[in-house]
Structures are given as structure tokens and as C-alpha cells.
Design a protein around this motif. Structure first.
Motif, mmCIF file in Angstrom:
data_model
loop_
_atom_site.group_PDB
_atom_site.id
_atom_site.type_symbol
_atom_site.label_atom_id
_atom_site.label_comp_id
_atom_site.label_asym_id
_atom_site.label_seq_id
_atom_site.Cartn_x
_atom_site.Cartn_y
_atom_site.Cartn_z
ATOM 1 N N ASN A 28 -13.107 -5.332 1.191
ATOM 2 C CA ASN A 28 -12.340 -4.294 1.858
ATOM 3 C C ASN A 28 -10.856 -4.529 1.586
ATOM 4 O O ASN A 28 -10.474 -5.416 0.821
ATOM 5 C CB ASN A 28 -12.646 -4.279 3.357
ATOM 6 N N VAL A 29 -9.997 -3.757 2.216
ATOM 7 C CA VAL A 29 -8.572 -3.838 1.920
ATOM 8 C C VAL A 29 -7.996 -5.189 2.329
ATOM 9 O O VAL A 29 -7.105 -5.733 1.663
ATOM 10 C CB VAL A 29 -7.815 -2.673 2.609
ATOM 11 N N GLU A 30 -8.509 -5.775 3.413
ATOM 12 C CA GLU A 30 -8.018 -7.080 3.843
ATOM 13 C C GLU A 30 -8.336 -8.159 2.819
ATOM 14 O O GLU A 30 -7.484 -8.983 2.479
ATOM 15 C CB GLU A 30 -8.625 -7.437 5.197
ATOM 16 N N ASP A 137 5.643 -6.880 -0.205
ATOM 17 C CA ASP A 137 5.562 -5.976 -1.364
ATOM 18 C C ASP A 137 4.191 -6.034 -2.024
ATOM 19 O O ASP A 137 3.605 -4.992 -2.373
ATOM 20 C CB ASP A 137 6.652 -6.334 -2.380
ATOM 21 N N LEU A 138 3.665 -7.242 -2.203
ATOM 22 C CA LEU A 138 2.356 -7.392 -2.834
ATOM 23 C C LEU A 138 1.255 -6.791 -1.960
ATOM 24 O O LEU A 138 0.309 -6.171 -2.472
ATOM 25 C CB LEU A 138 2.063 -8.875 -3.089
ATOM 26 N N ALA A 139 1.381 -6.977 -0.649
ATOM 27 C CA ALA A 139 0.363 -6.438 0.258
ATOM 28 C C ALA A 139 0.338 -4.910 0.218
ATOM 29 O O ALA A 139 -0.730 -4.298 0.117
ATOM 30 C CB ALA A 139 0.619 -6.934 1.679
ATOM 31 N N PHE A 140 1.524 -4.285 0.277
ATOM 32 C CA PHE A 140 1.571 -2.825 0.252
ATOM 33 C C PHE A 140 1.162 -2.280 -1.112
ATOM 34 O O PHE A 140 0.506 -1.227 -1.199
ATOM 35 C CB PHE A 140 2.966 -2.334 0.623
ATOM 36 N N LYS A 141 1.533 -2.978 -2.164
ATOM 37 C CA LYS A 141 1.149 -2.535 -3.502
ATOM 38 C C LYS A 141 -0.369 -2.601 -3.658
ATOM 39 O O LYS A 141 -0.992 -1.680 -4.224
ATOM 40 C CB LYS A 141 1.825 -3.406 -4.555
ATOM 41 N N TYR A 146 -5.620 0.075 -3.642
ATOM 42 C CA TYR A 146 -6.973 0.104 -3.069
ATOM 43 C C TYR A 146 -7.340 1.522 -2.637
ATOM 44 O O TYR A 146 -8.411 2.031 -2.970
ATOM 45 C CB TYR A 146 -7.022 -0.864 -1.891
ATOM 46 N N TYR A 147 -6.437 2.172 -1.899
ATOM 47 C CA TYR A 147 -6.745 3.512 -1.402
ATOM 48 C C TYR A 147 -6.693 4.563 -2.512
ATOM 49 O O TYR A 147 -7.319 5.620 -2.393
ATOM 50 C CB TYR A 147 -5.811 3.881 -0.257
ATOM 51 N N ASP A 148 -5.966 4.291 -3.586
ATOM 52 C CA ASP A 148 -6.028 5.178 -4.753
ATOM 53 C C ASP A 148 -7.434 5.175 -5.351
ATOM 54 O O ASP A 148 -7.964 6.232 -5.736
ATOM 55 C CB ASP A 148 -5.013 4.729 -5.811
ATOM 56 N N VAL A 149 -8.042 3.987 -5.430
ATOM 57 C CA VAL A 149 -9.402 3.891 -5.953
ATOM 58 C C VAL A 149 -10.369 4.657 -5.055
ATOM 59 O O VAL A 149 -11.218 5.426 -5.533
ATOM 60 C CB VAL A 149 -9.840 2.414 -6.070
ATOM 61 N N LEU A 150 -10.237 4.467 -3.747
ATOM 62 C CA LEU A 150 -11.125 5.185 -2.823
ATOM 63 C C LEU A 150 -10.923 6.693 -2.922
ATOM 64 O O LEU A 150 -11.895 7.464 -2.844
ATOM 65 C CB LEU A 150 -10.872 4.722 -1.385
#
Length: 247
Positions: A28-30, A137-141, A146-150
Motif C-alpha cells: 500500500n502507500v505506506e 519530498d520523497l514521501a510526497f513524490k 502511487y496514486y497515479d498508478v491507481l
């Protein structure tokens, strides 16, 4: 020999099962963010700079402290000698021991050392803030990738369903044309619409592949390995849990 062969087969099967389990785990995103933060080389370098800055700052504080030294001396005399307590000659063995402690502190450079300590402290705090900013920055990127893929996964599914519905309508219309219930021009229009939808499906599939590639590159994830994304749950970890480095 047969028993050894059975053991080797068991070991191979065990490693195969472990490897399959690891690569089939849902991320998941986490988990994606945690993977990024633990596999990013720039972040590793920044963490080293922060550690070096901390040690340099600690050393600058030690430089302000006074230098303290201690020691001892022992004298052993044989034969005729002078007893320092009575000032008489004696012909016996005489032993004397002394201890000393000294302290030294630089008074004239004290202000320079203090300013140096403040500078190293400021540098250390800057490195800490740079590390924290890089983590954010790395977390938001990673989260955006991740959500682009979804998003494109959903668009591919929607487009596929639309193509399937249009193909079913096309078959229905073809039967109606054969029965003279619908003009052939309508059939041609539907075929053109299906071709356009199939083209859109190919575009969405290409965008999905590009989004997956971008996510893997952001995470520093092996490009050739499959990635199974999990549910679209919310980000439960707090900012301190994700963005703060733990030694």
C-alpha cells in the motif's frame, strides 16, 4: 546420498517459497513510502552528513572544556642515601611516591571556541532540517506516483468495460442491420467509435506502464520485478513516524 539430495530439494523449495512470498506481498502507500525512505541513496548520504555534523558539534563542545591530566612518580633508592623526612644518612632501601593533578584551560581563545561551537550547532541543525525536508519530498513524490498508478489502473478498467459494451452493441446492431431494422451507416459509425475507444485503451495502458515505471524509479525498486499494489487506504502514519529518522 539420497538424503542429501532430499535436503537440497527442500532448501531450494524453501527459498523459492520465500522469494515468491516476498514479491507477491501487497504494497500500500505506506509500504511504498517506507521502501523509498530505506532505499534512497540521496537520503542515505544526507543521514551521514547529519551524523557527521552531530559528531563535529559534540567535539566543538568538548573543545571548550579544560584539559585535565594526572600522573604519579615513584623513586626507589638502595644503599646509602638521605632520608628526606629526617635528613640523616641511611643504608637501607628507601621508596618515595608522589601524585599530581593538573588542569589547563584556554582563556584567550574562549570566545573563538564558543563561536565555533555555535556555528557547528547551526550546521548540525541545518543538516537535520535538510534530511527532514528530503524525507518529506520523497514521501510526497512516492505518494503522488502511487496514486497515479491507481488512477490509470482505474482508467484502464473503465475503458476496457466501455470497449466491451460497445462491442456488444455492435453485435446487436449488426443483427438489426441484417434484419433491415437499422441503417448500415449506423453500424459504420459504431465501428469507428469502437476503434477510437480501443485507441484510448492503448493510450491508457501505455500511461499505466509509464506510471508504474515512474513509481519504481522513485522507490528505487527493481524495474524487472512485479509490483502488487494494495488497497487505496489512507495514510495512517503520523508525520513524525514517517519523516523522522530513527537511529
Amino acid at each position: 546420498m539420497r538424503k542429501l539430495f532430499q535436503i537440497l530439494v527442500l532448501v531450494v523449495l524453501t527459498f523459492t517459497f520465500v522469494e515468491t512470498t516476498l514479491f507477491s506481498q501487497s504494497m500500500n502507500v505506506e509500504k511504498c513510502i517506507e521502501y523509498t525512505l530505506s532505499h534512497n541513496y540521496s537520503l542515505r548520504n544526507q543521514e551521514l552528513l547529519t551524523q557527521i555534523g552531530h559528531e563535529t558539534y559534540t567535539q566543538s563542545k568538548r573543545d571548550i572544556l579544560p584539559d585535565v591530566s594526572a600522573g604519579s612518580t615513584n623513586n626507589l633508592s638502595f644503599g646509602k642515601s638521605i632520608d628526606p623526612t629526617t635528613n640523616d644518612y641511611i643504608n637501607e632501601q628507601f621508596t618515595s611516591t608522589s601524585f599530581y593533578v593538573s588542569a589547563e584551560m584556554d582563556l584567550f581563545n574562549g570566545l573563538v571556541n564558543h563561536n565555533t561551537m555555535q556555528f557547528e550547532r547551526f550546521s548540525y541543525l541545518m543538516n537535520q532540517e535538510d534530511e527532514r525536508k528530503l524525507r518529506i519530498d520523497l514521501a510526497f513524490k512516492t505518494m503522488n506516483a502511487y496514486y497515479d498508478v491507481l488512477y490509470y489502473q482505474g482508467m484502464v478498467e473503465i475503458t476496457k468495460e466501455q470497449v466491451e459494451i460497445s462491442e456488444l452493441n455492435l453485435k446487436k446492431s449488426a443483427k438489426q442491420v441484417e434484419l433491415g431494422l437499422k441503417a448500415r451507416t449506423k453500424l459504420l459509425e459504431m465501428e469507428a467509435r469502437i476503434a477510437e475507444e480501443q485507441h484510448n485503451l492503448i493510450q491508457m495502458q501505455n500511461k499505466l506502464e509509464a506510471a508504474i515505471l515512474n513509481l519504481k524509479q522513485t522507490m528505487n525498486y527493481p524495474i524487472d520485478d512485479n509490483m502488487l499494489l494494495g488497497d487505496t487506504d489512507s495514510l495512517h502514519k503520523t508525520e513524525q513516524d514517517i519523516f523522522t529518522h530513527k537511529d
